[in-house]
Design an enzyme around this catalytic site. Structure first.
Site, PDB file in Angstrom:
ATOM      1  N   LYS A  61      25.900  13.039  52.306  1.00 14.17           N
ATOM      2  CA  LYS A  61      24.689  12.761  51.527  1.00 14.17           C
ATOM      3  C   LYS A  61      24.055  11.484  52.028  1.00 14.17           C
ATOM      4  CE  LYS A  61      22.906  13.521  47.029  1.00 14.17           C
ATOM      5  NZ  LYS A  61      23.135  13.738  45.636  1.00 14.17           N
ATOM      6  N   GLU A  75      41.947  32.979  47.944  1.00 18.33           N
ATOM      7  CA  GLU A  75      41.579  33.556  46.648  1.00 18.33           C
ATOM      8  C   GLU A  75      40.888  34.916  46.790  1.00 18.33           C
ATOM      9  OE1 GLU A  75      41.168  30.493  47.612  1.00 18.33           O
ATOM     10  OE2 GLU A  75      41.481  29.041  45.995  1.00 18.33           O
TER      11      GLU A  75
HETATM   12  P1  AMP Z   1      41.927  29.287  53.104  1.00 19.77           P
HETATM   13  O1  AMP Z   1      42.059  29.692  51.700  1.00 19.77           O
HETATM   14  O2  AMP Z   1      42.977  28.322  53.561  1.00 19.77           O
HETATM   15  O3  AMP Z   1      41.844  30.467  54.013  1.00 19.77           O
HETATM   16  O4  AMP Z   1      40.568  28.486  53.259  1.00 19.77           O
HETATM   17  C1  AMP Z   1      39.338  29.078  52.873  1.00 19.77           C
HETATM   18  C2  AMP Z   1      38.202  28.206  53.308  1.00 19.77           C
HETATM   19  O5  AMP Z   1      38.101  28.176  54.730  1.00 19.77           O
HETATM   20  C3  AMP Z   1      36.848  28.715  52.863  1.00 19.77           C
HETATM   21  O6  AMP Z   1      36.570  28.367  51.526  1.00 19.77           O
HETATM   22  C4  AMP Z   1      35.921  28.038  53.857  1.00 19.77           C
HETATM   23  O7  AMP Z   1      35.643  26.705  53.479  1.00 19.77           O
HETATM   24  C5  AMP Z   1      36.752  28.028  55.117  1.00 19.77           C
HETATM   25  N1  AMP Z   1      36.342  29.166  55.960  1.00 19.77           N
HETATM   26  C6  AMP Z   1      36.950  30.350  56.116  1.00 19.77           C
HETATM   27  N2  AMP Z   1      36.290  31.113  57.005  1.00 19.77           N
HETATM   28  C7  AMP Z   1      35.231  30.395  57.436  1.00 19.77           C
HETATM   29  C8  AMP Z   1      34.154  30.628  58.353  1.00 19.77           C
HETATM   30  N3  AMP Z   1      34.056  31.738  59.045  1.00 19.77           N
HETATM   31  N4  AMP Z   1      33.234  29.655  58.503  1.00 19.77           N
HETATM   32  C9  AMP Z   1      33.319  28.495  57.824  1.00 19.77           C
HETATM   33  N5  AMP Z   1      34.307  28.211  56.961  1.00 19.77           N
HETATM   34  C10 AMP Z   1      35.257  29.147  56.760  1.00 19.77           C
END
Ligand code: AMP
Length: 549
Positions: free
Chosen positions: A442, A331
């Site tokens: 939790k 997004e």
């Molecule tokens: P996507 O849209 O498939 O790229 O997924 C996005 C999600 O990946 C984010 O909302 C996070 O939950 C996770 N994410 C992306 N980068 C990181 C990061 N550096 N550390 C932790 N979670 C991440």
């Protein structure tokens, strides 16, 4: 009073026109799906993009039509980004690792008219095509004379298609808010949701991607190996940002295993690379096994999920490579924060600096971030308060594509996008993601971060991969269960992992049980699939010691 500056629309075609004109001799190297190496230049790529745009016109593809791709990170996929988007149509990059019913859903939802497909997935699509009536034609990404025998509808060979066309094209000019690309989220709950990007957003984000403080860390001297899929969030913007700065590209195709990546890093003298932690687990294992080094590599950009402290240290201390951490989402068009160190962090003692590198970094220019509690009240940036992160900016989705219910659920009254990530923000602007809101555990009314537990478990030298999930508990509501992939042959026990964890977390955070497995399930984008893990452990029962607590 209006200013007197030219109103030139920001269109993606300007990026490749620039690359062909001013970085025409810079190479793009691909480890092809076919297994051999392919080399050409930005100038060569540009001519083929022109041929492709002419071919699409001949097929009757019009502005706004969706054209699907199911392709690896290769020179052909790079050409598709511009041939399709630059001519006014919308490139819909499909993640072929999604479940078949999700693939069918997104093709039908997008109403893709043509599908460009690597040979890898021809057989799979033969089985699905009857459920995808909008696709009029399949174009197989293969050499002339190498067409696989296929029942795919009106199948043609990509190279034959290009060969029949002229290598010049008059790229149209139109409103910069015109749609250029469509990408669906992995859809861990419900159907995948579509994000429809504008030319303006892509060009702005790509320009940001060439800033020296952006996590991609590229310029005209960089040799970049993006170990990321071009079907996932625009390959982290690489296809749009690299041609702006004339960065040499080394594309791994489907060959993303540690040995292949290490070979390319060495042979092409790669200076910067990028990818999710899963890729680097494979690379570090390979290096350890073979004793190889990384003499050319300077920077490894890690995102998609958080790299562990052990990974950051291994890169820096064993191989002299700096880890730059970044956070982003479909997004957000790609990145939202950057882990490029500021001057004041650079000179910290290593252990302090690693703590900074473990955060997701600070927001990029143009990108606003707030954390809020359950009532939507803003929380302070004191490094302690944890709330859901909401964001806003010129490359953040304003709504989901033709999905009012998902839009309604994801944007607040001020129009900010709710990321679903829980985070704190320190007084000096460092964002620290503690979990996806649905992955937090939790226990007795208090929250335990699954990411923290995993990262601390990974400081144990014999833990290759770790995932913490919540399991229902009769007394505490939920308790953490840690699932671990141990190093083969290592003598690792739940007690010695617990001892490592106890050095970092409060006693009540310690997992009630630690289970060893050979493999942890991953999502279609290479992240640990907590959803699958929760399903695998749906029948799990706590040991008696946990129930007595
Ligand atoms: P996507 O849209 O498939 O790229 O997924 C996005 C999600 O990946 C984010 O909302 C996070 O939950 C996770 N994410 C992306 N980068 C990181 C990061 N550096 N550390 C932790 N979670 C991440």
């Amino acid at each position: 009073m209006q200013g007197l500056i030219m109103d030139v629309p920001l269109l993606t075609s300007m990026i490749v026109k620039h690359a062909a004109a001013w970085h025409g001799d810079v190479e793009i190297v691909t480890h092809r799906v076919e297994g051999d190496m392919h080399r050409y230049t930005y100038a060569d790529a540009y001519k083929r993009m022109c041929r492709l745009a002419n071919a699409l016109k001949r097929m009757g593809i019009e502005q706004g039509d969706r054209v699907g791709t199911m392709a690896w990170t290769t020179y052909r996929h790079f050409e598709l980004y511009y041939g399709i988007g630059g001519s006014g149509a919308v490139i819909h990059t499909i993640n072929p690792r999604l479940f078949p019913d999700q693939i069918v859903y997104i093709i039908n939802h997008a109403k893709d008219r043509v599908m460009f497909i690597d040979t890898t997935w021809v057989e799979m699509m033969e089985g699905l095509q009857d459920q995808c009536p909008t696709i009029e034609k399949f174009v197989i990404l293969c050499d002339s004379g190498k067409m696989p025998k296929t029942s795919l509808r009106n199948a043609v060979c990509y190279e034959d298609l290009l060969a029949a066309e002229d290598d010049t094209f008059d790229w149209p000019e139109f409103d910069e808010k015109t749609a250029v690309a469509l990408c669906y989220t992995s859809g861990t709950t419900g159907n995948p949701k579509g994000v429809l990007y504008t030319h303006r957003a892509m060009v702005l984000h790509a320009i940001a991607g060439t800033s020296s403080d952006h996590p991609l860390c590229i310029d005209s001297r960089t040799i970049l190996l993006p170990a990321v899929s071009m079907f996932h969030v625009h390959g982290w913007m690489v296809p749009y940002a690299a041609p702006i700065s004339g960065t040499k590209l080394v594309l791994p195709g489907p060959h993303m295993h540690g040995d292949n990546i290490c070979r390319l890093l060495e042979e092409e003298k790669v200076t910067v690379t990028a990818g999710v932690p899963t890729i680097w687990i494979g690379v570090l294992e390979h290096l350890k096994k073979t004793g190889a080094k990384l003499p050319h590599l300077k920077i490894c950009n890690i995102g998609g999920s958080a790299p562990s402290l052990a990974m950051i240290k291994a890169f820096e201390e064993d191989y002299g490579v700096a880890v730059v951490h970044a956070w982003g989402m479909t997004e957000l068009s790609a990145a939202g924060t950057t882990g490029r160190l500021r001057q004041r962090h650079q000179d910290l003692p290593a252990d302090e600096r690693y703590k900074v590198q473990q955060t997701q970094g600070r927001p990029l220019f143009g990108f606003e971030v707030k954390i809020v509690d359950l009532d939507g009240t803003r929380l302070p940036h004191d490094g302690k308060a944890v709330g859901q992160m909401f964001v806003r900016g010129p490359w953040v989705a304003a709504a989901y594509f033709e999905d009012d219910a998902a839009t309604e659920a994801s944007f607040d009254a001020e129009g900010w996008f709710g990321t679903g990530d829980m985070a704190s923000i320190s007084p000096d602007g460092l964002v620290r993601v503690s979990d996806r809101s649905k992955d937090l555990i939790k226990s007795g009314g208090e929250w335990i971060s699954s990411i923290d537990l995993e990262n601390y478990a990974l400081t144990h030298p014999d833990v290759v991969e770790a995932a913490a999930i919540a399991v229902k508990h009769p007394k505490w509501e939920e308790r953490p269960l840690l699932v671990v992939v141990p190093r083969p042959g290592a003598e690792v026990t739940p007690d010695n992992i617990r001892a490592v964890l106890a050095e970092h977390v409060a006693k009540w955070w310690l997992p009630d049980d630690i289970v060893f497995v050979e493999e942890i399930p991953h999502t279609a984008t290479g992240k640990i699939s907590k959803k699958d893990l929760r399903e695998n452990f749906a029948d799990y029962r706590w040991p008696a010691a946990s129930l007595e607590k």
